[in-house]
Design an enzyme around this catalytic site. Structure first.
Site, PDB file in Angstrom:
ATOM      1  N   SER A 176       0.800  -1.221   0.000  1.00 44.00           N
ATOM      2  CA  SER A 176       0.000   0.000   0.000  1.00 44.00           C
ATOM      3  C   SER A 176       0.830   1.268   0.000  1.00 44.00           C
ATOM      4  O   SER A 176       0.355   2.306  -0.432  1.00 44.00           O
ATOM      5  CB  SER A 176      -0.970  -0.006   1.185  1.00 44.00           C
ATOM      6  OG  SER A 176      -0.302  -0.258   2.389  1.00 44.00           O
ATOM      7  N   HIS A 204      -5.597  -3.258  -2.554  1.00 44.35           N
ATOM      8  CA  HIS A 204      -5.340  -2.279  -3.612  1.00 44.35           C
ATOM      9  C   HIS A 204      -5.364  -2.889  -5.007  1.00 44.35           C
ATOM     10  O   HIS A 204      -5.119  -2.193  -5.990  1.00 44.35           O
ATOM     11  CB  HIS A 204      -3.999  -1.583  -3.368  1.00 44.35           C
ATOM     12  CG  HIS A 204      -3.968  -0.879  -2.053  1.00 44.35           C
ATOM     13  ND1 HIS A 204      -4.542   0.349  -1.854  1.00 44.35           N
ATOM     14  CD2 HIS A 204      -3.486  -1.277  -0.845  1.00 44.35           C
ATOM     15  CE1 HIS A 204      -4.404   0.702  -0.582  1.00 44.35           C
ATOM     16  NE2 HIS A 204      -3.764  -0.276   0.044  1.00 44.35           N
ATOM     17  N   LYS A 235     -12.191   0.685  -1.059  1.00 44.88           N
ATOM     18  CA  LYS A 235     -11.193   1.332  -1.919  1.00 44.88           C
ATOM     19  C   LYS A 235     -11.747   1.374  -3.348  1.00 44.88           C
ATOM     20  O   LYS A 235     -12.686   2.125  -3.587  1.00 44.88           O
ATOM     21  CB  LYS A 235      -9.863   0.619  -1.754  1.00 44.88           C
ATOM     22  CG  LYS A 235      -9.321   0.964  -0.351  1.00 44.88           C
ATOM     23  CD  LYS A 235      -8.099   0.263   0.094  1.00 44.88           C
ATOM     24  CE  LYS A 235      -7.715   0.820   1.464  1.00 44.88           C
ATOM     25  NZ  LYS A 235      -6.962  -0.101   2.279  1.00 44.88           N
TER      26      LYS A 235
HETATM   27  C1  PLP Z   1      -6.889  -0.324   3.717  1.00 42.78           C
HETATM   28  C2  PLP Z   1      -6.219  -1.611   3.929  1.00 42.78           C
HETATM   29  C3  PLP Z   1      -6.727  -2.548   4.827  1.00 42.78           C
HETATM   30  C4  PLP Z   1      -7.869  -2.242   5.733  1.00 42.78           C
HETATM   31  O1  PLP Z   1      -9.081  -2.233   5.046  1.00 42.78           O
HETATM   32  P1  PLP Z   1     -10.279  -1.373   5.633  1.00 42.78           P
HETATM   33  O2  PLP Z   1     -11.483  -1.937   4.961  1.00 42.78           O
HETATM   34  O3  PLP Z   1     -10.005   0.031   5.279  1.00 42.78           O
HETATM   35  O4  PLP Z   1     -10.280  -1.612   7.111  1.00 42.78           O
HETATM   36  C5  PLP Z   1      -6.109  -3.773   4.900  1.00 42.78           C
HETATM   37  N1  PLP Z   1      -5.032  -4.059   4.152  1.00 42.78           N
HETATM   38  C6  PLP Z   1      -4.503  -3.169   3.302  1.00 42.78           C
HETATM   39  C7  PLP Z   1      -3.300  -3.552   2.499  1.00 42.78           C
HETATM   40  C8  PLP Z   1      -5.065  -1.924   3.171  1.00 42.78           C
HETATM   41  O5  PLP Z   1      -4.533  -1.031   2.347  1.00 42.78           O
END
Ligand code: PLP
Length: 381
Positions: A176, A204, A235
């Site tokens: 990320s 992602h 996302k």
């Molecule tokens: C954003 C993210 C999460 C957490 O997901 P949420 O639904 O926002 O709690 C987990 N792993 C990665 C790699 C992320 O970027």
């Protein structure tokens, strides 16, 4: 009290104090922020779906049908028809027999990890894995080991030394803060040879990678009973929540044992309905992924001559490494003064000395938007 004041001051003196800004309207390339309009390069809304009318309509219809709150955890009375349908659609979308919807990606990673391994077992994590995977590993009570970033050979050596208990390997598919990809085929093969589970966090990649956005495992052509995928729905999918998908037997076990699933109210049915609408758009609208690729290429070409370097990323995440925390914050502030919002990411989120601007692109950005960012950074350099 005194203690916290001192500690906060220490953070502030190292430019490590985090603050929030108040956004007044929907997500999109242009954000209303505290009375001004800013060009945003900070959202994970990669496909530009967070404010899509089809999602809003689906949620509105579902609100009429189901009301607002889910009322209870899924194992009591919170699991609606909308959730049930979404789980089938998610499983079909990523090509696994089964899927289970969680309230968030953070909760999914915590719950799944602790359901799969515990005391006497071993969990092995990529050094740059997301905080939620690390926290899940710690919470599980299994022995925690780390393998060097994206190094399947070293992972195999670690696995070979684990002779007792269950084994679980955790990795992001797209990292990320760096935007690089895990070698999923090699990791899956190594795990297969050593009888280990592999949990791939595709927060992602879902919607962005693979044919029709079916995710990083689809892109890598990996499908195996010992591989689980976790996808977030807040996302690229533009809604909220997450899911884990994989073999039906292991999913049935997770349903029995994931404490963040069992002891938490189901996410609202309207969000499940909106996510179904989002999945249909993700599968149908290739132009969103094509636009992202074109914008990334334009940005990379535009920034090629600067003193700071972009990490080699073929994803919507384009991190510009500047080094010092204060430099990253100063650049972010200078861009903001021109109405451009790019977050500075500093330790402990990333390793010391690698503070960066994390530029994230959306399919709704125009090439003029990217040109504006390139011009502003070029002038600052
Ligand atoms: C954003 C993210 C999460 C957490 O997901 P949420 O639904 O926002 O709690 C987990 N792993 C990665 C790699 C992320 O970027």
């Amino acid at each position: 009290m005194q203690d916290f004041t001192t500690r906060l001051e220490a953070l502030a003196s190292q430019s490590l104090l985090r603050t929030r800004r108040v956004v007044e309207g929907p997500q999109g390339p242009l954000l209303q922020v505290e009375g001004t309009q800013e060009l945003s390069f900070c959202s994970n809304d990669y496909l530009g779906l967070a404010n899509h009318p089809a999602l809003i309509d689906a949620a509105t219809d579902a609100l009429q049908r189901y009301g607002m709150g889910a009322g209870a955890s899924p194992l009591i009375s919170g699991h609606s028809r909308a959730h049930e349908s979404l789980e089938s659609e998610l499983a079909a979308f990523v090509g696994t027999p089964s899927a289970l919807v969680f309230g968030s990606g953070y909760m999914a990673n915590l719950g799944v990890t602790a359901a799969l391994v515990g005391k006497g077992d071993t969990v092995i994590v990529d050094r740059l894995a997301h905080a939620s995977l690390i926290d899940g590993a710690r919470l599980s009570g299994a022995s925690l080991k780390v393998f060097p970033h994206n190094d399947a050979v070293r992972l195999e050596q670690v696995l070979a030394r684990c002779t007792t208990g269950r084994k679980l390997v955790l990795t992001d598919a797209v990292f990320s803060m760096d935007g690089d990809l895990a070698p999923l085929a090699a990791l899956a093969a190594v795990c297969g040879r050593h009888d280990a589970w592999l949990l791939v966090d595709d927060a992602h990649g879902l919607g962005v990678h693979g044919p029709q956005g079916r995710g990083s495992l689809a892109l890598a052509g990996v499908r195996a009973a010992h591989v689980l995928t976790m996808g977030t729905l807040g996302k690229a999918a533009g809604v909220a929540g997450a899911f884990v998908a994989g073999d039906a037997g292991v999913l049935a076990w997770i349903l029995q044992r994931a404490r963040t699933y069992m002891f938490s109210t189901a996410h609202p049915p309207a969000l499940a309905a909106a996510t179904s609408a989002s999945l249909a758009l993700i599968a149908r609208e290739d132009w969103r992924r094509e636009r992202l690729q074109a914008l990334a290429a334009q940005l990379r070409a535009g920034l090629a001559g600067l003193p700071w370097s972009l990490l080699p990323s073929a994803t919507a995440i384009q991190p510009l490494i500047v080094g010092e925390n204060a430099t990253a914050r100063a650049l972010s502030a200078a861009l903001r003064a021109q109405g451009i919002w790019v977050p500075a990411i500093c330790p402990p989120t990333v390793p010391k000395g690698t503070a960066r601007l994390r530029i994230s692109l959306s399919a709704l950005h125009t090439s003029a938007d990217v040109a504006r960012l390139v011009a502003a950074l070029t002038a600052l350099a």
